[in-house]
Scaffold this active site. Structure first.
Site, PDB file in Angstrom:
ATOM      1  N   GLU B  60      34.035  43.556  42.103  1.00 20.23           N
ATOM      2  CA  GLU B  60      34.219  42.147  41.751  1.00 20.23           C
ATOM      3  C   GLU B  60      33.724  41.838  40.350  1.00 20.23           C
ATOM      4  O   GLU B  60      34.336  41.056  39.617  1.00 20.23           O
ATOM      5  CB  GLU B  60      33.524  41.240  42.777  1.00 20.23           C
ATOM      6  CG  GLU B  60      34.279  41.069  44.085  1.00 20.23           C
ATOM      7  CD  GLU B  60      34.088  42.210  45.062  1.00 20.23           C
ATOM      8  OE1 GLU B  60      33.321  43.156  44.746  1.00 20.23           O
ATOM      9  OE2 GLU B  60      34.708  42.187  46.137  1.00 20.23           O
ATOM     10  N   HIS B 129      30.312  36.123  56.050  1.00 18.74           N
ATOM     11  CA  HIS B 129      31.733  35.947  55.754  1.00 18.74           C
ATOM     12  C   HIS B 129      32.238  34.583  56.206  1.00 18.74           C
ATOM     13  O   HIS B 129      33.397  34.459  56.610  1.00 18.74           O
ATOM     14  CB  HIS B 129      32.574  37.010  56.478  1.00 18.74           C
ATOM     15  CG  HIS B 129      32.583  38.369  55.857  1.00 18.74           C
ATOM     16  ND1 HIS B 129      31.483  39.169  55.807  1.00 18.74           N
ATOM     17  CD2 HIS B 129      33.576  39.086  55.254  1.00 18.74           C
ATOM     18  CE1 HIS B 129      31.798  40.321  55.230  1.00 18.74           C
ATOM     19  NE2 HIS B 129      33.055  40.288  54.879  1.00 18.74           N
TER      20      HIS B 129
END
Ligand SMILES: Cc1ncc(C[n+]2csc(CCOP(=O)(O)OP(=O)(O)O)c2C)c(N)n1
Ligand SMILES: Cc1ncc(C[n+]2csc(CCOP(=O)(O)OP(=O)(O)O)c2C)c(N)n1
Ligand SMILES: [Mg+2]
Ligand SMILES: [Mg+2]
Lengths: 325, 339, 325, 339
Positions: B60, B129
């Site tokens: 990322e 998440h």
């Protein structure tokens, strides 16, 4: 639960037959998990590890229960190998009080400190520096414990991999970095995201040993991890092991793995870790073909029973929402 | 107007921008060949080819950094962070680089990146998440932030985000990807960043909602007995539509914010503090914040449902406010709630 | 300013003598910067690059003005080499309107797009993936521009290094990663934080060429960067160059560099890049000893004048606080 | 009571904890041999040796991750992030790992890490090295957050932070490192996380301040004509001392928060929204937020001084509130301010 975990751990550390049984148990449990999800009996997502059983069991055999292990969301196999019971794993996956952390986590979040399993982490690469930190504790306290981080091939491209291993190398920490290369990160084959053939070569960046290991052969995994653990306990620092293996299933619940080249799965099925080790035990006279059948049936029974017990158990209650924050 | 799911609307918005502007490129983990983990880029690779639509390694920081560099040199990258939590490994590139590049170049280097991310609870993905995490993103000058609540504004906000000359984060509540509605596409469907959308009009209170809580709020209002409300979908948090909100609250005299996420640091506080500063004398009751508790997102459905402010709870809190003129306790503060 | 920057850039690209002059200018300006801080005429912090001039000038010679360069907070030398004027650099350091970004940034934040200088970044490693992104633009648009990231030895331990290079390698981006190894990250010698001798070896992790370059010899730097740029422009992907050099000064304004082993600085002063290149130009008949003196005096005059002009210029005004946010 | 600078007080607090508890270890960039870039660990290496006091590579994700693992297995690491901005490359380990480990282990794995970081503007370090960034840290369940305002609470809060069984971030305003005062050391000097400290008592308004703004607020009050104020140094933001604040505001009837950092997402909004919810009927005026503008921290001294709320400005805003009963415009909203 924790003394049962320990017992289960000792079993595979001392008995080759138990190692076979444990691999079978993992396979059967993972198949059951996929079925439970398919039937809609469990929510969320799950990541199973069929085909990778020798890695989980090999690591658990080679390490002691006082060693620390950091795993990922694809953690059911490692958890069972380390000693967690099918009930504590399935219970967690189903969100039940009997689950390893009481059902608040789900499939991606297992933990059992009695056998060294840190909270499994659902962030790719996060466990790599964390394992280095656990090794730091051993170093500071002067124990001969080691730590291990099990992570995927995809995780070898994230910064935490680089930083965690570098830190461990410069501090000579007693830690083993175990890259479980199942050749895919989600839906991408490793060659599409990673410009080198052997991730073990990345050890060169940190001046530590790097080794490619055949992950379908349990004995080779045990050997490699034992050697790395010996080095670590002797104060010689970290090792990077790349254990090559294969994920039979898709990445997660919803993935049918249609992206795989034809024939690839079959090639790997030909080198199934359970079959390889089973045949070896038969050759060694430690198992008969009939026992192999029995073991499979027993595992199925045990997993089915655990699933049924979990199913009937109470879900994590409202108090768990606010406990341990 | 075509009917589409929210993930399809996002794809359509990106595709429409890509057709008009060759500088728009797309990348992220499994967004190309697989069409995105949530199918928000399905077909883009086929139409626009591998130069413009790319799968990335799990890096990322690497690919958001590449988005910054590409944007600074003329492209308009749309990068996907699969779950907003993952921006925790790469925040630097968005807030400390991209958001400051224009300033740090004396206005010479704009940085038009769009960071799309799925966010929020509701699908049983567990506590790493399932968060909204708007609180990480709201207080960074130079960074815009939008939150989609369905196919229509997902389309419209995404097109604006891509056209914007600075960095924009767009949070897409994951449970809404499957929501299917008619979508106004094309130029007419574009929604400016910073504009709120009043979804229902009423008299007694102004309800500000965002993402998933828009639907819970509308349901609460639909079932309301004896009161009605303006339900405003903020759509953007940075900048937010101060004018629309103040106008509504000036009329209703009351404010409720409905937030998915912890009380601490939630966007409702920010908006509330402004409303109170401007309209103190006109408020008939204290502003009400309806939020999640300050805890992690639980996995089990019943608990996750409790975590997310639901219609019944929203209605109950607002009714209590209207009846007593006081802010009622949060559900988790009530006697025995956590027992 | 931008046409002046371009002219200054072209000067060193076409003339060896200009390269010498530019290195001298950098040295003189950096000395002036330290003096300005010492006198309290400038606030904040600053990071100077005396001893590393051949790296800055070498990169600027080898790359074209349409190429993109990402630099760090230790950016004055690179900025001057790329073409920025002493006034625009000193003006920025002093927070003046005449500074390269109007004085809002200070010493760590320079920029000039007319010669490819991205905003310099004060976060270690941040420029590495950013340069990959600039190279992506060239690749997508089909130009033959390249991008370069100049970063320190310390930055080779941060995740962005790993992720940025890996991404560039798998995408075969036209980018050059230039690790300016001055042997220290702040107050730590590289061997204390980094377990390998040559950072160039980390190229192996990404299956790209890695090369160690003598950073005290301008011609060798130019050569190495030119070769890497050629590869990149030909579509062959990224290169990692480790350019070994030395930072004569402390890390930043307040650092006296007392941590250096005795004699180390002297050894490096013996291989001063300005002296080495100057002697070569004399041997080549391109310079006389007298001219060398003149060049130094001219540079001093130019820098002093720029400093005086900057000093008398208006500071960044209140409007700049709100512009370009 | 010994007189010390804030950096010395921090060092003393760490040393005192290290003497009592062999599990306390210290690491960060240049914290060992060099004693810390801001001399907040001077002498620790000499006293406690290289096993417990370590320099790290420039690898914030790596060493904060190592802190998490070490904490999870029994140590109490104190890790330094040199400037809080750098946590942008490592936030994941603090908020998504450390803060959730206790929850994700069913209470079996506590994670007692302390992340210390210098923060804030005032020294001309430019916009990537001058922010407070509390807004990134306040909305994460499981994570505590404290901000020091001088030697005394730097000592007291640091000791509590090290003793705390969960992760704690301590922000240390950089300009205050050199502030020298008498410090109560030892057990008596320990200050609980979550406790505010009333620095001055008054009647007309409650001023909440934090870090550097404590001193600006006190100066404002000292020069106040015709009004007096409670000046409360919050000290902790997560948890914050709700009780002390509510008690004070209930008495004064007015609230001002003085924040260094952007209006958007600032802690003042969070605190204000709670005060308004609880004390709406008792407020004599709308709460006043005195903040920095929503822009980057400028380098030039005059501008940086403007960025940070100063005493004169604080006094002016409060006087205006008291006189008009209304929230005055921010300075940057006034006609011609930005011209
Ligand atoms: C930082 C981060 N990025 C992305 C993801 C989403 N994600 C979850 S698993 C996964 C693939 C990981 O692949 P690998 O490391 O090979 O492990 P495997 O799943 O094969 O066991 C990805 C991208 C994540 N969890 N964390
Ligand atoms: C992410 C991050 N961590 C720490 C710092 C503080 N810091 C600034 S310069 C520096 C040393 C960098 O060393 P190196 O990369 O060798 O570059 P050099 O300063 O020698 O040019 C450090 C640690 C930073 N700016 N960013
Ligand atoms: Mg994999
Ligand atoms: Mg260096």
């Amino acid at each position: 639960m924790s003394s049962e975990s320990l017992e289960r751990r000792e079993a595979i550390r001392s008995s080759r037959r138990a190692r076979y049984e444990r691999m079978v148990e993992i396979r059967v449990l993972e198949d059951a998990v996929r079925a439970l999800f398919a039937e809609g009996l469990v929510r969320g997502t799950t990541h199973t590890c069929q085909g990778q059983e020798a890695v989980s069991v090999g690591v658990a055999v080679a390490l002691r229960p006082t060693d620390t292990v950091c795993c990922t969301y694809r953690g059911h196999g490692a958890a069972l190998a380390l000693g967690l019971t099918p009930l504590s794993v399935l219970g967690e996956i189903m969100g039940k009080e009997v689950g390893s952390i009481g059902g608040v986590g789900g499939s991606m979040h297992l933990c059992d400190t009695s056998v060294g399993l840190m909270p499994t982490m659902a962030i790719v690469g996060a466990g790599i520096p964390v394992a280095a930190g656990a090794a730091l504790t051993a170093q500071v306290r002067g124990t001969d414990d080691v730590a291990a981080s099990i992570f995927g091939d995809g995780a070898a491209n994230i910064g935490a991999f680089h930083e965690g291993i570098n830190l461990a190398a410069i501090w000579k920490l007693p830690v083993i970095f175990i890259c479980e290369n199942n050749h895919y990160g989600e839906y991408s084959r490793i060659n599409l995201t990673t410009p080198i053939e052997n991730l073990a070569d990345r050890a060169i960046s940190f001046n530590i040993p790097g080794e490619v290991v055949d992950g379908q052969d349990l004995d080779l995994v045990v050997d490699a991890v034992e050697r790395a653990a010996l080095r670590a306990r002797a104060g010689e620092g970290p090792t990077l092991l790349e254990i090559k293996t294969y994920r039979y299933s898709g990445h997660s619940r919803s993935d049918t793995a249609a992206y795989r080249p034809e024939g690839e799965l079959d090639e790997w099925l030909n080198r199934d870790p359970i079959n390889i080790f089973g045949a070896r035990l038969v050759a060694e006279g430690l198992l008969t073909e009939a026992e192999i059948e029995e073991i499979a049936a027993d595992a199925q029974r045990a997993v089915d029973e655990a699933a049924a017990v979990a199913q009937d158990s109470p879900s994590a209650g409202i108090a768990t929402m606010f406990a341990n924050v | 107007m075509p009917r589409m799911r929210m993930n399809q609307a996002i794809t359509a918005a990106i595709a429409d921008e890509m057709r008009e502007n060759p500088d728009v490129v797309v990348f992220g983990e499994d967004v190309a060949v697989a069409g995105g983990p949530f199918k928000t880029s399905d077909g883009l690779l086929e139409e626009f080819g591998p130069l413009r639509v790319r799968d990335t390694p799990i890096s990322e920081m690497g690919f958001l950094g590449a988005a910054v560099g590409a944007a600074a040199t003329g492209l308009r990258p749309v990068a996907e962070i699969m779950f907003i939590e993952f921006i925790g490994v790469a925040l630097d590139q968005v807030v400390t680089e991209a958001a400051k590049f224009n300033y740090l170049s004396g206005g010479k280097v704009s940085c038009p990146i769009v960071v799309r991310a799925s966010a929020g609870a509701g699908l049983g993905f567990g506590c790493q998440h399932s968060q909204m995490l708007d609180s990480w993103l709201i207080g960074n000058p130079g960074l815009k932030l939008a939150v989609t609540s369905g196919p229509g504004n997902a389309y419209g906000l995404m097109r604006s985000a891509i056209r914007d000359d600075g960095p924009v984060v767009v949070l897409e509540p994951r449970p809404l990807y499957a929501m299917r509605k008619e979508v106004r596409t094309g130029e007419d469907g574009i929604i400016s960043l910073g504009k709120a959308f009043k979804r229902v009009e009423g008299d007694d209170i102004t309800i500000l909602a965002l993402g998933s809580t828009v639907w819970a709020s509308l349901e609460a209002v639909a079932s309301a007995e004896g009161w009605s409300a303006d339900v405003i979908d903020l759509q953007s948090l940075q900048p937010w539509d101060t004018e629309a909100v103040l106008r509504s609250v000036a009329r209703t005299g009351r404010l409720a914010t409905v937030e998915e996420g912890p009380l601490a640091g939630g966007w409702g506080a920010h908006v509330t503090s402004r409303v109170v500063a401007d309209l103190f004398g006109e408020l008939k009751a204290p502003p009400l914040r309806i939020t999640s508790p300050d805890t992690h997102v639980p996995f089990v459905k019943e608990l996750e449902d409790l975590y997310r402010p639901g219609a019944a709870y929203i209605a109950k809190q607002i009714s209590a406010l209207l009846e007593t003129g006081e802010v009622p306790a949060h559900w988790w503060e009530s006697e025995g709630a956590a027992a």
